[in-house]
Structures are given as structure tokens and as C-alpha cells.
Scaffold this motif. Structure first.
Motif, PDB file in Angstrom:
ATOM      1  N   ASP A  68      -1.856  -2.509  -3.817  1.00 35.03           N
ATOM      2  CA  ASP A  68      -1.418  -3.287  -4.971  1.00 35.03           C
ATOM      3  C   ASP A  68      -0.975  -4.670  -4.516  1.00 35.03           C
ATOM      4  OD1 ASP A  68      -1.114  -3.671  -7.602  1.00 35.03           O
ATOM      5  OD2 ASP A  68       0.408  -2.116  -7.898  1.00 35.03           O
ATOM      6  N   ASP A  69      -0.974  -5.606  -5.452  1.00 33.33           N
ATOM      7  CA  ASP A  69      -0.504  -6.976  -5.186  1.00 33.33           C
ATOM      8  C   ASP A  69      -1.316  -7.705  -4.114  1.00 33.33           C
ATOM      9  OD1 ASP A  69       1.463  -6.549  -7.063  1.00 33.33           O
ATOM     10  OD2 ASP A  69       2.938  -5.896  -5.577  1.00 33.33           O
ATOM     11  N   PHE A  70      -2.588  -7.358  -3.971  1.00 32.61           N
ATOM     12  CA  PHE A  70      -3.451  -8.120  -3.065  1.00 32.61           C
ATOM     13  C   PHE A  70      -3.485  -9.586  -3.482  1.00 32.61           C
ATOM     14  CE2 PHE A  70      -6.378  -4.517  -1.538  1.00 32.61           C
ATOM     15  CZ  PHE A  70      -5.877  -4.593  -0.261  1.00 32.61           C
ATOM     16  N   ILE A  71      -3.524 -10.469  -2.506  1.00 30.35           N
ATOM     17  CA  ILE A  71      -3.606 -11.897  -2.799  1.00 30.35           C
ATOM     18  C   ILE A  71      -5.016 -12.236  -3.297  1.00 30.35           C
ATOM     19  CG2 ILE A  71      -3.330 -14.233  -1.851  1.00 30.35           C
ATOM     20  CD1 ILE A  71      -0.797 -12.630  -1.428  1.00 30.35           C
ATOM     21  N   LYS A  72      -5.078 -13.000  -4.363  1.00 33.64           N
ATOM     22  CA  LYS A  72      -6.362 -13.496  -4.858  1.00 33.64           C
ATOM     23  C   LYS A  72      -6.316 -15.024  -4.911  1.00 33.64           C
ATOM     24  CE  LYS A  72      -8.970 -11.781  -7.856  1.00 33.64           C
ATOM     25  NZ  LYS A  72     -10.217 -11.397  -7.167  1.00 33.64           N
TER      26      LYS A  72
ATOM     27  N   ASN B 255      -0.983 -12.672  -7.037  1.00 34.85           N
ATOM     28  CA  ASN B 255      -0.856 -11.336  -6.449  1.00 34.85           C
ATOM     29  C   ASN B 255      -1.544 -10.305  -7.340  1.00 34.85           C
ATOM     30  OD1 ASN B 255       1.986 -12.374  -5.000  1.00 34.85           O
ATOM     31  ND2 ASN B 255       0.873 -10.753  -3.926  1.00 34.85           N
ATOM     32  N   ASP B 256      -2.622 -10.720  -8.010  1.00 34.20           N
ATOM     33  CA  ASP B 256      -3.211  -9.859  -9.038  1.00 34.20           C
ATOM     34  C   ASP B 256      -4.219  -8.841  -8.516  1.00 34.20           C
ATOM     35  OD1 ASP B 256      -1.684 -11.140 -10.842  1.00 34.20           O
ATOM     36  OD2 ASP B 256      -3.260 -12.504 -11.552  1.00 34.20           O
ATOM     37  N   GLY B 257      -4.491  -8.838  -7.228  1.00 33.49           N
ATOM     38  CA  GLY B 257      -5.505  -7.926  -6.703  1.00 33.49           C
ATOM     39  C   GLY B 257      -4.994  -6.503  -6.549  1.00 33.49           C
ATOM     40  N   ASP B 258      -5.929  -5.577  -6.400  1.00 37.46           N
ATOM     41  CA  ASP B 258      -5.550  -4.192  -6.106  1.00 37.46           C
ATOM     42  C   ASP B 258      -6.746  -3.474  -5.486  1.00 37.46           C
ATOM     43  OD1 ASP B 258      -7.248  -3.816  -8.217  1.00 37.46           O
ATOM     44  OD2 ASP B 258      -5.736  -3.010  -9.566  1.00 37.46           O
ATOM     45  N   GLY B 259      -6.562  -2.216  -5.156  1.00 33.19           N
ATOM     46  CA  GLY B 259      -7.655  -1.468  -4.548  1.00 33.19           C
ATOM     47  C   GLY B 259      -7.219  -0.075  -4.152  1.00 33.19           C
TER      48      GLY B 259
ATOM     49  N   SER C 224       0.844  -1.189   0.000  1.00 33.37           N
ATOM     50  CA  SER C 224       0.000   0.000   0.000  1.00 33.37           C
ATOM     51  C   SER C 224       0.880   1.240   0.000  1.00 33.37           C
ATOM     52  CB  SER C 224      -0.930   0.023   1.219  1.00 33.37           C
ATOM     53  OG  SER C 224      -0.186   0.212   2.401  1.00 33.37           O
ATOM     54  N   SER C 225       0.318   2.341  -0.538  1.00 36.80           N
ATOM     55  CA  SER C 225       1.001   3.641  -0.514  1.00 36.80           C
ATOM     56  C   SER C 225       0.048   4.651   0.102  1.00 36.80           C
ATOM     57  CB  SER C 225       1.360   4.095  -1.925  1.00 36.80           C
ATOM     58  OG  SER C 225       2.238   3.176  -2.509  1.00 36.80           O
ATOM     59  N   HIS C 226       0.542   5.423   1.057  1.00 34.18           N
ATOM     60  CA  HIS C 226      -0.317   6.403   1.742  1.00 34.18           C
ATOM     61  C   HIS C 226       0.082   7.821   1.344  1.00 34.18           C
ATOM     62  CE1 HIS C 226      -0.682   3.426   5.409  1.00 34.18           C
ATOM     63  NE2 HIS C 226      -0.986   2.865   4.263  1.00 34.18           N
ATOM     64  N   TYR C 227      -0.916   8.655   1.108  1.00 36.82           N
ATOM     65  CA  TYR C 227      -0.707  10.086   0.875  1.00 36.82           C
ATOM     66  C   TYR C 227      -1.653  10.803   1.828  1.00 36.82           C
ATOM     67  CZ  TYR C 227       1.117   8.187  -3.486  1.00 36.82           C
ATOM     68  OH  TYR C 227       1.814   7.466  -4.406  1.00 36.82           O
ATOM     69  N   ILE C 228      -1.105  11.607   2.724  1.00 35.68           N
ATOM     70  CA  ILE C 228      -1.926  12.175   3.796  1.00 35.68           C
ATOM     71  C   ILE C 228      -1.711  13.673   3.901  1.00 35.68           C
ATOM     72  CG2 ILE C 228      -2.332  12.128   6.306  1.00 35.68           C
ATOM     73  CD1 ILE C 228      -1.192   9.241   6.232  1.00 35.68           C
ATOM     74  N   ALA C 229      -2.803  14.419   4.070  1.00 37.84           N
ATOM     75  CA  ALA C 229      -2.705  15.859   4.340  1.00 37.84           C
ATOM     76  C   ALA C 229      -3.519  16.148   5.587  1.00 37.84           C
ATOM     77  CB  ALA C 229      -3.238  16.665   3.167  1.00 37.84           C
ATOM     78  N   ASN C 230      -2.891  16.836   6.530  1.00 34.85           N
ATOM     79  CA  ASN C 230      -3.508  17.006   7.839  1.00 34.85           C
ATOM     80  C   ASN C 230      -3.548  18.479   8.219  1.00 34.85           C
ATOM     81  OD1 ASN C 230      -2.988  17.533  10.807  1.00 34.85           O
ATOM     82  ND2 ASN C 230      -3.477  15.360  10.937  1.00 34.85           N
ATOM     83  N   TYR C 231      -4.657  18.883   8.852  1.00 32.75           N
ATOM     84  CA  TYR C 231      -4.767  20.230   9.413  1.00 32.75           C
ATOM     85  C   TYR C 231      -5.086  20.088  10.899  1.00 32.75           C
ATOM     86  CZ  TYR C 231      -6.729  24.720  10.712  1.00 32.75           C
ATOM     87  OH  TYR C 231      -6.984  25.902  11.374  1.00 32.75           O
ATOM     88  N   LEU C 232      -4.355  20.816  11.719  1.00 29.66           N
ATOM     89  CA  LEU C 232      -4.572  20.717  13.168  1.00 29.66           C
ATOM     90  C   LEU C 232      -4.712  22.102  13.765  1.00 29.66           C
ATOM     91  CD1 LEU C 232      -4.489  18.817  15.743  1.00 29.66           C
ATOM     92  CD2 LEU C 232      -2.072  19.380  15.865  1.00 29.66           C
ATOM     93  N   TYR C 233      -5.775  22.260  14.567  1.00 26.18           N
ATOM     94  CA  TYR C 233      -5.984  23.517  15.282  1.00 26.18           C
ATOM     95  C   TYR C 233      -6.113  23.187  16.759  1.00 26.18           C
ATOM     96  CZ  TYR C 233      -8.707  27.372  17.260  1.00 26.18           C
ATOM     97  OH  TYR C 233      -9.162  28.384  18.068  1.00 26.18           O
ATOM     98  N   GLN C 234      -5.346  23.853  17.595  1.00 25.82           N
ATOM     99  CA  GLN C 234      -5.429  23.616  19.037  1.00 25.82           C
ATOM    100  C   GLN C 234      -5.420  24.938  19.758  1.00 25.82           C
ATOM    101  OE1 GLN C 234      -2.048  20.856  19.450  1.00 25.82           O
ATOM    102  NE2 GLN C 234      -3.454  19.519  20.555  1.00 25.82           N
ATOM    103  N   HIS C 235      -6.448  25.169  20.556  1.00 28.00           N
ATOM    104  CA  HIS C 235      -6.482  26.422  21.290  1.00 28.00           C
ATOM    105  C   HIS C 235      -7.335  26.259  22.531  1.00 28.00           C
ATOM    106  CE1 HIS C 235      -6.088  30.623  21.993  1.00 28.00           C
ATOM    107  NE2 HIS C 235      -7.377  30.849  21.899  1.00 28.00           N
TER     108      HIS C 235
END
Lengths: 208, 718
Positions: free
Chosen positions: B525-529, B543-547, B499-510
Motif C-alpha cells: 500500500d501507499d506505493f509512490i506514483k 502515495n496512491d499506488g498499491d499492489g 507492506s503486510s506479510h502473511y506467511i505459512a511454513n511447513y518444514l520437514y527435516q530428517h
């Protein structure tokens, strides 16, 4: 006139003790603290600690100034940065002191108390047991330490009030502390002797 | 006055009569503002001063030659200058903000810190144990955080469209191989560990550190307590079990032990069950932690032994009598770690964990016996060059051995076994460019000698503070995971899933309010089927699965707007599809609801000395496959609702009465449908709704702590 008196006071100190730079520095730092020059006082204690080495007292007081200052502050960020610095000073004090120094343990208990009172919902659960454990340890080391007895009694009174119980149960402890304050006669210069003037505040719980 | 003071100084310090030099200058912050109250002094001497309201300082000294000038101030990095005294005039000193101080940017994309007192923490230590519906399960409170899906029939963590196997648990940096108690289909499991052994916890919903691998979606990092505060004995009397715990301290050592016996029979008698229990769920567990403080390090040894058994009849639409399932599980887990200071800002963390998991299962007439041994060895070194630059690197080794024997009266006996050995190396750098901008870069290399693959995965995260109260952060990472046990026992030529992760985060603390919003995209990618309904010996594996999974997680917490009342809201939007296992096409799996919502409120009633907590969970309908339609996994169940309540009444400091009930309103929840394998006389397939084993769960408990100081209680155990 006042200045002259202070000057005279200084002279008398010199005459008696033939002051060393350490004594002079410590005296000055206490004066700064008394005059509410908080940062200057901690700065001076820190400087003395650095110059002296092998002496835990300057760091002890540097920590104490920060801790006591937070009790009258409402700014959480300021409180936390002061307490963090106080912890650093206490760690320094510990490295220069004999192991299991009751005075340092008492001050550490006050440090955690400051955390708990500043933000109970975050710190009470983790820090309150530490406060209790530190006082107990200090009392085992020095059963007649009036600061340990008084501060512990005040902490217990706060607790009793929360539980709707009578804080007066701990008044005999306060009496005991008063007794030990009278007996206290440290031989090391600048050894902690504070606490006597806090008796009145703690005793208010006994008048209700 | 000035005269007097001068006189005084002269008298006090006769040495001042010697040649004096004046040291002077100004102290400013990098922002240009003067710093008031900075400490300026010559190292090792009494000579120094504090800066005034304009940042100006001046003092005299008798020292000569080259000296070290130090400038320090709260929340700033200490500045030092080594030069000749004569050059120390009109100095212009700029202090850099200390990146370790409060208010610094935090690298938090993908991560929740919980149960600790640090500022980024989203759950306080008390929250973890007092959240209604969690019932003392360490994992339960995390299921109220965004990014998790409500899968109430399972009990494990389903993170961002990932199934429960994609999340790994670590204790003190070492892998926990079987973190959950053994259970049957549709009976929710619980974490094996007693909550009171832990302090801070990190829950990552993605983009986590290169130190951890072999998990596609998430890691949960638990840390045991370094030093217990005091000696005590804890007793618990619960409607479904009994517990006893004891902590001892001596010299530099401490030992905590606890034992718990759980038996669901009383509860199963009271609340009508959809499952036919022949032998109620019963478990006996013992745990011990020994800690020894060395001069420059800390050794912690944890051992846990758990024994579970039950026997039930599972309903099945094709088998009128149901399936008789009898399970006995024995799990041993050992974890030893050492953390030490090597001097010169080097630290070492080293440890080993070992698990032996043994199951004896009888499914109708088939006997299954398996034995799983797993070992994890790890050593990590960390060097702190400065507060702004830290490097860590380490190596680890995993050893796994699995052996299973199946005896079927009709088909004979089968034996399957496999080894799963892998080595990994990782390195990470942590750079704070300023108090506002920080970055973490890491690489992880894994070589699996059993499956014969080598993979390199990069990890990166970046955080930037926009204002005093808010920041944005980004994270990226590649993650690999070895196929699960149920596949490995039949095939060991597959590649890992990716798996590949792409993350964008916003944090407000007050001021006690926190808003955290995170958008992410996760590619699989490469999920087991395989081509059979369940993995079997003769299935064809590829290893042909994906998502993919993409979505938005929002967390809002407010501790200060109402007196004695705290609440948080978690909302997760999830859009995910995958083609894995035996899926005929890419589809949203049954465990992934598009919308998940949790509302948690805690009210402290001071007059009653009671903490009342309530949790409401909502999940939109979950996909299920209806063979009466042409499309695959295209129908949706009705939405899930549950309202849980808990009440902790503090009779005294040391005695707590606790009551907790889940789904108090009795919502009729449906997780999935099971369809018959064969059509009925009308040519359509009949179905059976998969529902919770019981609509409600409740416990009543009494907790009693005996300690010297009469102060501690077991709120942290609930």
C-alpha cells in the motif's frame, strides 16, 4: 574373589592416601567409566565438580567421558547433545583453571574432532582449522605434552591419508610422544595422564 | 557382595556412622517416561546418585536441615528443590525438556539460516562459496533459494515480487547502506564484501524481526567472524584480478585485512560483448576487521573502502550512437559493534555504522556529482529470564544526508539535497511454551523527522512441532519503507510505502533431507506514483499506488541419498501485480517471472580432489510492455535458462585451482525489450532486445594460502 580383590585394592588406596571425599569420589567415577557406566560416571564427575568448586579436573573428565563416547556412536542427535554438554563442562573447567591450560586445549581439539568426524560436510570447513590451532597452541604452552603430540600426530595422519600422502611422515612424532609419556610424572592427583594406551592404535599407521 | 560394599562404604566414610537420611524418588519426563541416568544430588555436597532404568534413585546423606536438591539430565532443564532433608523421600520429579536442545521447534517462517552449522541451516558454510554461478559473490548463493527471482541483469536480490530496493543488508546488526558495487544498467552488480569475513547469515524472505525496519520485502543479516582461527596470508590470482589478505592475532586482538583489484579487461577481450566498453570495469577495494576480546565482551571494527570506475557506450534504440556513460564511485563503509555480557542474564549490543558514497558520473555531456552520507546508531538490550522467556528491546537512529549537482551544457546546473533522519524503537518477546510450541511477538515504532511521519508496525510469529521431524509455523508483520533516493531528492512530503506479510511454513527435516514449503501473501500500500517517465523535479508525486504478491516457495535438499553428492531444488511460484512509479494500471512488473527454478548439485570426486558444482536456473517469461498493443505490460519474453559449472581442484591443502563458467550452453536470454519512442514509417514501434552484456562469464583462478599449519585454504573465498 574378584570382589575381594577390588575391595583389597580399595583398602590399599585408603591406607596409602587416607582418602578424602574428593579422592574417593574421583576414584569411583573412574571405575564407573571403566565399567562403561557412562552416564553415571559423568554424573559423578559433575557432582564432584559442583561440590569442589575451584577445581577444573572433575569437569574436564565429565567432558572427556562425553567426547570419547561419541567416537563409538552413530546417532547424530545423541552425538550432538553429548558434545554440546561436553562444551558446557569444558567451559566450566576453563573458569576454574589457570588461563591457557594445555590439557583443556587438547580436549577441546578432541571435541572439535568429534564434530568433524561425525558430520564432515557440515563441520569440516569451520571446525578443522580450530582443531589445528588448538593443538598448536597446546604445543607452544607445553612442548613436551605427550597427549598434544600424539593426538596432533593422529589428526595429521588422517589428513595425510585424505590427501593421498604418506601418514608415516608423522611417525617420529609418535615416537616422541612415547618418550614423553615415560617422562611424565604429574604431582597433582588425577592430573591427566591418559593416552599411552592409544599409541598402539596410532602406530598402526606406521606399519603399512 | 552387598555386605562387602556396605563394609567398604563404612570404612571409606567414617562420617557415615553419623545419623543418615535416605533421599529417594523417581525422575520422569513430562511425557511420563522414566528418565534413565539423571544426575540427582545435594548442591555443594558429594551426596548423590544416578537414576536407574525405572527412573528410580536413592542415596543417603549426613546433611540435615534445609538443602538444595538438584536433578539434571542431557537435553532437559535442570530441576531444583529446596526443602528439608527429611521431606526428600519418595519424591516424584518431572523434568521439562530443554527448549534450547536439539529437536526443539524453531521460529523460522520466512527465514533461511545459512552458512552456519546449526540445524536449521539450509546452506552450509561451504555452499555459500562453492555454488556454481555465484562466482564468489556472497549474494550469489542466496539467489538459488526459493522466494528470489532470477533477474540476471541486475545481480541484487528480488524477493517475492519485490524490487531490489525492498531488500536491506545488515552487518552485525547495523545497516549497510550501499551493499552492492556501483554499476550501469544491465550490467549485474556484486556484493561489496569479501565472503571470508562472515560466518552465519540469515536471509529473510518476509515476516522478519521487529529489530529491522525500512525494508518492504526482505533483510539479509550478515555476521562477521568473532575470532579468526589462525594467522595466515591469502593470495589470489584470478583471470580478472589479484587479491591479497592477511590475518594477525596477538593477545586479545586480531586484525584481518584484504585488498582486491578487479579488472574485467582480459575477460572482455576474450568474450564478445554487446556493450561497447571504452574503459573496462575496474575496481580496487580494501577491507580491514579489528577485533578485541574484553573480559565480558567483544568489540569488532570493520572498515571498507572501494573505488570503482568504468566507461561504456550503452545501446539505445532512439540514439544511434548510444549513450556514453562514465562512472567513478568511491564508497567508504565503517561499522563498529560491541557485544557484552552485563551479568544477571542481561546482554548489550551496541554499535554504529557510517557510509560515505560518492559518484562522479558523466552521461553523454551531462555531469552528475553526488555525495551521500549515512549513519546508523543502535543499542539493544536483551534479558534472558529463562530458556523459555526472553525479552529484548532497543533504540536506533538513522541520519542521512544527500547532495547532488547536475550540470547540463544546454539546461544549466541543478542542485538537489535532502536529509533523511529517523528514529526507531523496538521490542520483542520470545516465548517457548514447550519444546513444541514457540512464539515471538514484537513491535516497532518509527518516527521520521525529515518526512514527518510516525508508524507502528507489529510483528508476530508462531511455530508448532507436529512430529519429531516436522513443524508448521506462521508469521505476520507490517513493514514500512522510506521512498528511495531518486524520489527523495525531489520530494520530501511523501509517506512511507507499506507492506503486510502473511506467511505459512511447513518444514520437514530428517537424516540430511530437508523439505521446506512456504505459502505467503504480501499486500502493498501507499506505493509512490509519479506522472513522468522517470522521477523529475517537476513530477507530481503521490502515495496512491498499491499492489500484492502471493505465491508458494518450495525447497528440497538431500545430502545423504548419494555418496559424495549433495543437491537442492528450489521452486517459486509468484503471482504479483502492482501499480507504482508511472504505471498506467496495475500490472506485473518486468522483474517478476511467475515460475523460478534452481537446481544445484555438488559432487566431490575424491580421486581427483575436486569439488564439481553445477547450477541450472530457469525462469518463465518476464512481462514487458509492447506499445504496439493496447494493453500495458501484457507481453512476455521467452523463458530464461542458464547452466553454470564450477570446478575447484585442490592441488594440496593450500593451493586451489578454480574454474567457473556461467551459461555454458549459451542460451540466448532476453530480459526485456526497449521500444522506440517514435513509430516507424509503418506506424509501429521498433524494438531492441535487452540481453546480457555477454552470454557467458568465466573465471580461472589460483588461490594460495600461507599459514603456519599448512592446513587452511581459501575454499571459503571462492
Amino acid at each position: 574373589m574378584k570382589i575381594i580383590l577390588i575391595v583389597l585394592a580399595f583398602f590399599s588406596v585408603i591406607n596409602i592416601n587416607a582418602q578424602t571425599p574428593y579422592e574417593k569420589g574421583m576414584t569411583k567415577a573412574f571405575d564407573l567409566w571403566k565399567n562403561r557406566k557412562i552416564d553415571e560416571a559423568t554424573n559423578l564427575f559433575e557432582r564432584i565438580g559442583k561440590a569442589e568448586k575451584e577445581n577444573w579436573l572433575p569437569y574436564y573428565y565429565a567432558a572427556q567421558v562425553h567426547i570419547t563416547t561419541t567416537f563409538s556412536s552413530k546417532d547424530q542427535d545423541n552425538i550432538e547433545s553429548r558434545l554440546k554438554k561436553a562444551q558446557d563442562y569444558l567451559n566450566e573447567a576453563k573458569t576454574f583453571s589457570k588461563e591457557d591450560n594445555a590439557e583443556i586445549l587438547i580436549l577441546e581439539a578432541l571435541l572439535y574432532t568429534a564434530y568433524v568426524t561425525s558430520n564432515p560436510s557440515v563441520y569440516a570447513m569451520t571446525h578443522a582449522p580450530k582443531v589445528e590451532a588448538l593443538y598448536q597452541k597446546a604445543k607452544v604452552l607445553e612442548p613436551e605434552n605427550p597427549r598434544a603430540i600424539l593426538c596432533h600426530a593422529e589428526w595429521k595422519m588422517g589428513d595425510a591419508k585424505f590427501w593421498g600422502k604418506d601418514p608415516k611422515a608423522f611417525c617420529p612424532e609418535v615416537e616422541k610422544a612415547i618418550l614423553y609419556f615415560e617422562k611424565e610424572s604429574p604431582t597433582i592427583p588425577f592430573y591427566p595422564t591418559w593416552g599411552k594406551n592409544q599409541v598402539t592404535r596410532v602406530q598402526k599407521n606406521c606399519e603399512m | 557382595m552387598k555386605f562387602l560394599i556396605t563394609t567398604l562404604e563404612l570404612l571409606l566414610l567414617p562420617s557415615l556412622l553419623c545419623a543418615q537420611t535416605t533421599i529417594s524418588g523417581t525422575v520422569t519426563a513430562s511425557s511420563g517416561f522414566p528418565i534413565i541416568g539423571a544426575n540427582i544430588y545435594l548442591d555443594g555436597t558429594y551426596d548423590g546418585a544416578s537414576s536407574d532404568e525405572n527412573g528410580v534413585f536413592s542415596f543417603t546423606t549426613n546433611e540435615t536441615g534445609e538443602q538444595l536438591l538438584i536433578v539434571s539430565f542431557l537435553s532437559f532443564e535442570t530441576f531444583s528443590l529446596k526443602t528439608a532433608i527429611s521431606k526428600m523421600t519418595d519424591l516424584e520429579i518431572t523434568l521439562k525438556e530443554d527448549v534450547n536442545s536439539l529437536g526443539s521447534v524453531i521460529l523460522n517462517a520466512g527465514t533461511f539460516s545459512a552458512g552456519s552449522t546449526d540445524k536449521a541451516s539450509v546452506l552450509t558454510p561451504l555452499d555459500i562459496v562453492t555454488t556454481a554461478g555465484a562466482d564468489g559473490d556472497y549474494i550469489g548463493a542466496f539467489q538459488t533459494l526459493p522466494g528470489t527471482s532470477t533477474v540476471a541483469e541486475d545481480g541484487r536480490l528480488f524477493v517475492r515480487g519485490g524490487d531490489a530496493n525492498e531488500a536491506n543488508v545488515y552487518i552485525d546488526g547495523l545497516r549497510v547502506f550501499q551493499p552492492f558495487t556501483a554499476t550501469a544498467n544491465n550490467i549485474p552488480t556484486r556484493g561489496r564484501f569479501s565472503p571470508f569475513l562472515f560466518k552465519g547469515t540469515t536471509f529473510s524472505t518476509g515476516g522478519y524481526s521487529a529489530e529491522y525496519g525500512d525494508a518492504l520485502s526482505s533483510v539479509l543479516l550478515l555476521n562477521t567472524i568473532d575470532e579468526p582461527d589462525q594467522e595466515k596470508t591469502d593470495l589470489s590470482f584470478i583471470s580478472v584480478g589479484l587479491g591479497v589478505g592477511n590475518t594477525q592475532k596477538w593477545d586479545k586482538n586480531s586484525l584481518s585485512m584484504n585488498a582486491f583489484y578487479l579488472n574485467l579487461k582480459p575477460y572482455q577481450e576474450l568474450i564478445s560483448q554487446r556493450v561497447d566498453w571504452i574503459k573496462p570495469f575496474e575496481s580496487l577495494s580494501g577491507e580491514a576487521v579489528y577485533r578485541h576480546q574484553f573480559k565480558n565482551g567483544l568489540l569488532k571494527v570493520y572498515g571498507g573502502l572501494n573505488y570503482t570506475d568504468f566507461n561504456l557506450i550503452q545501446e539505445d534504440i532512439d540514439i544511434p550512437d548510444g549513450i556514453n556513460l562514465n562512472l567513478t564511485n568511491r564508497n567508504l563503509y565503517l561499522n563498529a559493534s560491541y557485544k557484552g555480557d552485563l551479568g544477571n542474564d542481561w546482554t548489550i549490543t551496541s554499535g554504529v555504522s557510517f557510509a560515505n558514497d560518492r559518484n562522479t558520473i558523466k552521461i553523454t555531456e551531462t555531469d552528475v556529482n553526488n555525495d551521500d552520507n549515512s549513519t546508523h546508531l543502535k543499542t539493544k538490550l536483551r534479558k534472558r529470564f529463562s530458556n523459555r522467556f526472553k525479552v529484548s528491546f532497543g533504540i536506533e537512529q538513522f541520519l542521512g544526508n544527500f547532495d547532488e549537482k547536475v550540470v547540463d551544457p544546454d539546461l544549466g546546473s541543478f542542485r538537489s539535497d535532502y536529509n533523511n533522519n529517523s528514529s526507531a524503537a523496538f521490542t520483542e518477546v520470545n516465548i517457548f511454551f514447550s519444546k513444541k510450541l514457540a512464539m515471538q511477538l514484537g513491535f516497532r515504532g518509527t518516527h521520521n523527522s525529515s518526512l514527518e511521519y510516525t508508524k507502528i508496525s507489529p510483528r508476530a510469529s508462531l511455530a508448532y512441532k507436529i512430529t519429531n521431524t516436522s513443524q508448521i509455523s506462521l508469521a505476520y508483520g507490517d513493514f514500512y519503507q522510506t521512498p528511495q533516493q531518486n524520489i527523495l531528492k525531489y520530494n520530501n512530503t511523501l509517506s512511507p510505502e507499506k507492506s503486510s506479510h502473511y506467511i505459512a511454513n511447513y518444514l520437514y527435516q530428517h537424516k540430511g533431507k530437508t523439505l521446506r514449503a512456504e505459502a505467503y501473501y504480501k499486500g502493498y500500500d501507499d506505493f509512490i506514483k509519479y506522472d513522468t517517465p522517470i522521477p523529475e523535479f517537476h513530477s507530481n508525486y503521490t502515495n496512491d499506488g498499491d499492489g500484492y504478491a502471493t505465491g508458494l516457495d518450495v525447497y528440497w535438499r538431500d545430502n545423504t541419498s548419494f555418496k559424495d553428492f549433495e543437491y537442492w531444488v528450489s521452486y517459486s511460484y509468484l503471482n504479483t501485480k502492482r501499480n507504482y512509479k508511472n504505471f498506467s494500471e496495475s500490472a506485473t512488473p518486468n522483474f517478476a517471472a511467475a515460475h523460478n527454478l534452481s537446481l544445484v548439485g555438488k559432487y566431490w570426486v575424491n580421486d581427483w580432489k575436486s569439488l564439481i558444482s553445477t547450477t541450472y536456473n530457469f525462469a518463465s517469461g518476464r512481462p514487458y510492455d509492447n506499445p504496439n498493443t493496447d494493453s500495458f505490460l501484457d507481453s512476455k519474453t521467452k523463458s530464461y535458462n542458464s547452466l553454470s559449472l564450477s570446478w575447484a581442484y585442490l592441488i594440496s591443502q593450500q593451493k586451489i585451482l578454480y574454474f567457473s563458467a556461467s551459461n555454458v550452453l549459451g542460451f540466448d536470454n532476453i530480459f526485456n525489450y526497449q521500444y522506440s519512442n517514435t513509430p516507424n514509417i509503418n506506424g509501429s514501434f521498433d524494438r531492441r532486445a535487452i540481453k546480457p552484456a555477454a552470454d557467458r562469464f568465466f573465471i580461472v583462478g589460483f588461490f594460495w594460502t600461507i599459514s603456519d599449519d599448512k592446513k587452511d585454504n581459501q575454499l571459503d573465498n571462492l
